[in-house]
Each structure stands twice: as C-alpha cells, then as structure tokens.
Design a protein around this motif. Structure first.
Motif, PDB file in Angstrom:
ATOM      1  N   VAL A 190      17.174  34.336 -47.796  1.00  0.00           N
ATOM      2  CA  VAL A 190      16.751  35.605 -48.402  1.00  0.00           C
ATOM      3  C   VAL A 190      15.423  35.376 -49.122  1.00  0.00           C
ATOM      4  O   VAL A 190      15.327  34.550 -50.030  1.00  0.00           O
ATOM      5  CB  VAL A 190      17.801  36.126 -49.400  1.00  0.00           C
ATOM      6  N   MET A 191      14.417  36.124 -48.701  1.00  0.00           N
ATOM      7  CA  MET A 191      13.068  35.943 -49.245  1.00  0.00           C
ATOM      8  C   MET A 191      12.450  37.301 -49.535  1.00  0.00           C
ATOM      9  O   MET A 191      12.582  38.244 -48.744  1.00  0.00           O
ATOM     10  CB  MET A 191      12.231  35.165 -48.225  1.00  0.00           C
ATOM     11  N   LEU A 192      11.821  37.425 -50.693  1.00  0.00           N
ATOM     12  CA  LEU A 192      11.105  38.641 -51.065  1.00  0.00           C
ATOM     13  C   LEU A 192       9.806  38.256 -51.762  1.00  0.00           C
ATOM     14  O   LEU A 192       9.668  37.132 -52.257  1.00  0.00           O
ATOM     15  CB  LEU A 192      11.944  39.522 -52.012  1.00  0.00           C
ATOM     16  N   THR A 193       8.872  39.207 -51.816  1.00  0.00           N
ATOM     17  CA  THR A 193       7.636  38.958 -52.551  1.00  0.00           C
ATOM     18  C   THR A 193       7.854  39.207 -54.039  1.00  0.00           C
ATOM     19  O   THR A 193       8.660  40.047 -54.443  1.00  0.00           O
ATOM     20  CB  THR A 193       6.502  39.873 -52.076  1.00  0.00           C
ATOM     21  N   ALA A 194       7.107  38.477 -54.854  1.00  0.00           N
ATOM     22  CA  ALA A 194       7.084  38.694 -56.303  1.00  0.00           C
ATOM     23  C   ALA A 194       5.678  38.390 -56.792  1.00  0.00           C
ATOM     24  O   ALA A 194       5.042  37.447 -56.315  1.00  0.00           O
ATOM     25  CB  ALA A 194       8.100  37.809 -57.008  1.00  0.00           C
ATOM     26  N   THR A 254      -8.573  36.654 -54.193  1.00  0.00           N
ATOM     27  CA  THR A 254      -9.185  35.363 -54.520  1.00  0.00           C
ATOM     28  C   THR A 254      -8.128  34.323 -54.864  1.00  0.00           C
ATOM     29  O   THR A 254      -6.976  34.643 -55.184  1.00  0.00           O
ATOM     30  CB  THR A 254     -10.129  35.500 -55.724  1.00  0.00           C
ATOM     31  N   LEU A 255      -8.548  33.070 -54.841  1.00  0.00           N
ATOM     32  CA  LEU A 255      -7.664  31.973 -55.216  1.00  0.00           C
ATOM     33  C   LEU A 255      -7.236  32.100 -56.671  1.00  0.00           C
ATOM     34  O   LEU A 255      -6.075  31.845 -57.020  1.00  0.00           O
ATOM     35  CB  LEU A 255      -8.371  30.634 -54.978  1.00  0.00           C
ATOM     36  N   ASP A 256      -8.153  32.516 -57.535  1.00  0.00           N
ATOM     37  CA  ASP A 256      -7.807  32.681 -58.952  1.00  0.00           C
ATOM     38  C   ASP A 256      -6.731  33.755 -59.142  1.00  0.00           C
ATOM     39  O   ASP A 256      -5.842  33.616 -59.994  1.00  0.00           O
ATOM     40  CB  ASP A 256      -9.047  33.046 -59.774  1.00  0.00           C
ATOM     41  N   MET A 257      -6.801  34.826 -58.364  1.00  0.00           N
ATOM     42  CA  MET A 257      -5.774  35.865 -58.439  1.00  0.00           C
ATOM     43  C   MET A 257      -4.426  35.301 -58.025  1.00  0.00           C
ATOM     44  O   MET A 257      -3.410  35.533 -58.694  1.00  0.00           O
ATOM     45  CB  MET A 257      -6.150  37.058 -57.544  1.00  0.00           C
ATOM     46  N   MET A 258      -4.393  34.549 -56.940  1.00  0.00           N
ATOM     47  CA  MET A 258      -3.137  33.980 -56.459  1.00  0.00           C
ATOM     48  C   MET A 258      -2.553  33.003 -57.468  1.00  0.00           C
ATOM     49  O   MET A 258      -1.332  32.965 -57.686  1.00  0.00           O
ATOM     50  CB  MET A 258      -3.346  33.275 -55.114  1.00  0.00           C
ATOM     51  N   ILE A 259      -3.404  32.214 -58.106  1.00  0.00           N
ATOM     52  CA  ILE A 259      -2.929  31.242 -59.090  1.00  0.00           C
ATOM     53  C   ILE A 259      -2.357  31.944 -60.321  1.00  0.00           C
ATOM     54  O   ILE A 259      -1.297  31.565 -60.829  1.00  0.00           O
ATOM     55  CB  ILE A 259      -4.066  30.270 -59.461  1.00  0.00           C
ATOM     56  N   ALA A 260      -3.037  32.990 -60.795  1.00  0.00           N
ATOM     57  CA  ALA A 260      -2.549  33.708 -61.974  1.00  0.00           C
ATOM     58  C   ALA A 260      -1.163  34.305 -61.716  1.00  0.00           C
ATOM     59  O   ALA A 260      -0.254  34.177 -62.546  1.00  0.00           O
ATOM     60  CB  ALA A 260      -3.540  34.808 -62.368  1.00  0.00           C
ATOM     61  N   SER A 280      -0.379  40.002 -50.277  1.00  0.00           N
ATOM     62  CA  SER A 280      -0.147  41.455 -50.251  1.00  0.00           C
ATOM     63  C   SER A 280      -0.332  42.066 -51.639  1.00  0.00           C
ATOM     64  O   SER A 280      -0.430  43.292 -51.770  1.00  0.00           O
ATOM     65  CB  SER A 280       1.258  41.761 -49.731  1.00  0.00           C
ATOM     66  N   LEU A 281      -0.400  41.231 -52.684  1.00  0.00           N
ATOM     67  CA  LEU A 281      -0.678  41.744 -54.025  1.00  0.00           C
ATOM     68  C   LEU A 281      -2.034  42.454 -54.052  1.00  0.00           C
ATOM     69  O   LEU A 281      -2.288  43.283 -54.925  1.00  0.00           O
ATOM     70  CB  LEU A 281      -0.607  40.634 -55.075  1.00  0.00           C
ATOM     71  N   GLY A 282      -2.904  42.139 -53.097  1.00  0.00           N
ATOM     72  CA  GLY A 282      -4.177  42.851 -53.011  1.00  0.00           C
ATOM     73  C   GLY A 282      -3.971  44.354 -52.913  1.00  0.00           C
ATOM     74  O   GLY A 282      -4.580  45.130 -53.660  1.00  0.00           O
ATOM     75  N   GLN A 283      -3.069  44.772 -52.004  1.00  0.00           N
ATOM     76  CA  GLN A 283      -2.767  46.193 -51.870  1.00  0.00           C
ATOM     77  C   GLN A 283      -1.777  46.672 -52.930  1.00  0.00           C
ATOM     78  O   GLN A 283      -1.961  47.722 -53.541  1.00  0.00           O
ATOM     79  CB  GLN A 283      -2.182  46.478 -50.476  1.00  0.00           C
ATOM     80  N   VAL A 284      -0.713  45.896 -53.164  1.00  0.00           N
ATOM     81  CA  VAL A 284       0.390  46.351 -54.009  1.00  0.00           C
ATOM     82  C   VAL A 284      -0.004  46.438 -55.475  1.00  0.00           C
ATOM     83  O   VAL A 284       0.324  47.402 -56.165  1.00  0.00           O
ATOM     84  CB  VAL A 284       1.611  45.421 -53.837  1.00  0.00           C
ATOM     85  N   VAL A 314      12.884  28.916 -54.588  1.00  0.00           N
ATOM     86  CA  VAL A 314      11.682  28.168 -54.236  1.00  0.00           C
ATOM     87  C   VAL A 314      10.512  29.156 -54.266  1.00  0.00           C
ATOM     88  O   VAL A 314      10.574  30.208 -53.629  1.00  0.00           O
ATOM     89  CB  VAL A 314      11.836  27.550 -52.831  1.00  0.00           C
ATOM     90  N   VAL A 315       9.475  28.839 -55.019  1.00  0.00           N
ATOM     91  CA  VAL A 315       8.310  29.726 -55.121  1.00  0.00           C
ATOM     92  C   VAL A 315       7.198  29.208 -54.211  1.00  0.00           C
ATOM     93  O   VAL A 315       6.771  28.057 -54.326  1.00  0.00           O
ATOM     94  CB  VAL A 315       7.798  29.837 -56.565  1.00  0.00           C
ATOM     95  N   ILE A 316       6.754  30.069 -53.292  1.00  0.00           N
ATOM     96  CA  ILE A 316       5.692  29.745 -52.351  1.00  0.00           C
ATOM     97  C   ILE A 316       4.528  30.705 -52.601  1.00  0.00           C
ATOM     98  O   ILE A 316       4.735  31.907 -52.769  1.00  0.00           O
ATOM     99  CB  ILE A 316       6.181  29.893 -50.893  1.00  0.00           C
ATOM    100  N   VAL A 317       3.317  30.165 -52.619  1.00  0.00           N
ATOM    101  CA  VAL A 317       2.131  30.974 -52.914  1.00  0.00           C
ATOM    102  C   VAL A 317       1.247  31.059 -51.667  1.00  0.00           C
ATOM    103  O   VAL A 317       0.929  30.049 -51.048  1.00  0.00           O
ATOM    104  CB  VAL A 317       1.324  30.364 -54.082  1.00  0.00           C
ATOM    105  N   ASP A 318       0.860  32.286 -51.318  1.00  0.00           N
ATOM    106  CA  ASP A 318      -0.068  32.479 -50.201  1.00  0.00           C
ATOM    107  C   ASP A 318      -1.434  31.897 -50.522  1.00  0.00           C
ATOM    108  O   ASP A 318      -1.955  32.062 -51.631  1.00  0.00           O
ATOM    109  CB  ASP A 318      -0.254  33.982 -49.925  1.00  0.00           C
ATOM    110  N   MET A 319      -2.015  31.239 -49.527  1.00  0.00           N
ATOM    111  CA  MET A 319      -3.414  30.813 -49.620  1.00  0.00           C
ATOM    112  C   MET A 319      -4.269  31.993 -49.163  1.00  0.00           C
ATOM    113  O   MET A 319      -4.106  32.479 -48.036  1.00  0.00           O
ATOM    114  CB  MET A 319      -3.651  29.608 -48.721  1.00  0.00           C
ATOM    115  N   PRO A 320      -5.187  32.481 -50.003  1.00  0.00           N
ATOM    116  CA  PRO A 320      -5.944  33.675 -49.624  1.00  0.00           C
ATOM    117  C   PRO A 320      -7.030  33.381 -48.596  1.00  0.00           C
ATOM    118  O   PRO A 320      -7.448  32.226 -48.404  1.00  0.00           O
ATOM    119  CB  PRO A 320      -6.565  34.127 -50.949  1.00  0.00           C
TER     120      PRO A 320
END
Length: 285
Positions: free
Chosen positions: A38-42, A78-84, A63-67, A97-103
């Motif tokens: 089971v996986m969802l975005t956060a 940006t990478l800074d947005m993904m890191i924050a 997808s946080l770019g749009q959401v 398990v937390v996985i972060v998209d590489m932009p």
C-alpha cells in the motif's frame, strides 16, 4: 539540519507517536508476490501522520508541483522543494518507508550528478530511498547509486517528467514496439538493482507481464490489480480535485466536505454566532 527533536507534548502537529518499528527497503523488496504493498503520496507532516499507520510506503512525489504549488507540470519542481517536503514527511511518519522523487534535471546528466543529488536527499531528509523515472538509459545510474548505498525505486511506462517527449498523458504500451520497450525498460531497471518499480499508465496486459517478468515488486498506478502494490496521489483519491485521471477511484469527497465546513464557518462569523461562549475567555472575578 532537517533532523530535529520535536516537543510532542506541546506541538499540535506532533502528538506522541504510537511505538512501531519502521519498515525497511529489504522488507518491501521481499513483498514480491506476497501481500500487496500500500503506497500513497505525502507532502506534509500532518498528512504523513494520517497516512502512516495504513501504508507501507509514503512517496514524496514530484506531483507536489501540481498538488501543492499549482504548477502546470512536475518539470519546474526543484531539488530543494523535494528535500523540504521529504524532511516534513519523515518527521510525520514512524512506520512507512519514505521514498522521495528525484526532480527533473537532478539526475539525468550522469550517474555522478544523480549520486550528488540523491545523497543530498538522503542526508537532509532521512528518507529510505529515491525514485527516478526512466528505462534502459537510466539503468547504469540505478546501478551506480545502489552500489553506493542509495536504494532506488524505478518508474516506467507513463513518465510525467518526459511528457513533452511522450506527447501527453495517454496510456502507454498499446503498440507492439512500445509494449516491448517498456517491458525491456522494467527488466533493465530491476536488473540494475532497483528494489521496486512503479508502472504508470500502461495497458493492463503489459502491467501483468512486467509484474511476472521482474523479481522486485511492481507498484501499479493506472496499471493492473495484479501488480505487487498500488499507489495514487492522495489528494486525487480523497476527492480534492474536480478533474482526476481515469485510473483514480475517489474514496471520498473531501473537497465538498471542506467547502461545506467553510461555508458554515463563514455563515456563523457573519451572524456573530461564532465565537460563542465556549470559545471566549471570561474575565476573572
């Protein structure tokens, strides 16, 4: 540093967590062919807290770019947005398990560029791994990172960062050539060491073939119920947006419920019904 101790006694965003052991990347990899993942975005701490007890993986998606930011696509993220946002989700979770998209633009140039970007993500968020879009071309980069201790989840099929090259968001794998290429892409990414592969927007038969062909879990989104797990954008499945892709099932109408609550609040403010006696402080005698 992103890692900080939060006062769980006083912060409304950080109630004392229920003790539970966080899942690991090897545990997710070992779920191949077993209980669906089971996986969802956060993207925020509070949403991570709400999703965490029910999920195995939380994806901090670009997808946080749009959401979150109202951008037209994922490309400006940006990478800074993904890191924050990655750090916020790690702070709000104790189980998944937390996985972060590489932009877009942070990993495509070379394996060395990808390692530099991914190592920042890992060090500054505390996440368990990163996700990268791409197929056979990206396989050397996946191998470069995994051999250096950075777990990688792949992403094949409809890859939103390549929307300009793909010509839109339509389903992939309908032609024989595209079908074969996406299958080869999934195999190449898995063979390069990815611990899982997201298959997005592919025809059902292809999704089933991919799931059977690779030795790591395949997470479907607009794919097949026979994949090893499923992922959706949380705000889509909660009904926060009027328009959603065909593959989304709305499990609630949160937008409607929020609108109704705000309408009631506005009515009570305008009629001076709020605040009432219970919400104001009486002077001491």
């Amino acid at each position: 540093m992103s890692h900080m101790t939060l006062d769980t006694g006083t912060s409304r965003a950080n109630p004392t967590p229920s003790p539970m052991k966080r899942l690991t990347v090897p545990a997710i990899r070992n779920r191949k062919g077993k209980d669906p993942i089971v996986m969802l975005t956060a993207y925020t701490t509070r949403m991570a807290q709400l999703l965490d007890p029910h999920c195995d993986v939380l994806l901090v998606g670009d997808s946080l770019g749009q959401v979150i930011y109202g951008l037209p696509s994922t490309l400006p993220v940006t990478l800074d947005m993904m890191i924050a946002h990655g750090a916020a989700v790690v702070r709000g979770s104790y189980h998944s398990v937390v996985i972060v998209d590489m932009p877009f633009g942070s990993y495509e140039a070379s394996p060395e560029q990808a390692f530099h970007s991914a190592s920042r993500v890992m060090a500054e968020t505390g996440a368990a791994g990163v996700k990268m879009e791409g197929g056979e071309t990206l396989a050397p980069t996946v191998e470069f990172l995994t051999r250096r201790g950075i777990p990688v989840m792949g992403h094949v099929g409809l890859t939103p960062q390549a929307v300009n090259a793909l010509g839109g968001y339509g389903a992939r794998g309908r032609s024989n050539a595209e079908h074969a290429q996406i299958l080869d892409d999934a195999r190449a990414i898995a063979d390069a060491g990815a611990f899982g592969v997201v298959a997005e927007g592919v025809v059902e038969t292809l999704a089933n073939e991919i799931t059977a062909a690779v030795s790591v879990p395949v997470i479907g989104i607009g794919a097949s119920s026979q994949c090893d797990g499923q992922v959706l954008v949380t705000e889509d499945m909660l009904g926060m947006f009027e328009r959603t892709p065909r593959f989304v099932k709305r499990f609630d109408d949160l937008a409607g419920r929020i609108s109704a609550a705000v309408e009631t609040y506005a009515t009570e403010v305008r009629s001076r019904a709020f605040p009432g006696a219970e919400q104001v402080y009486a002077a001491r005698d």
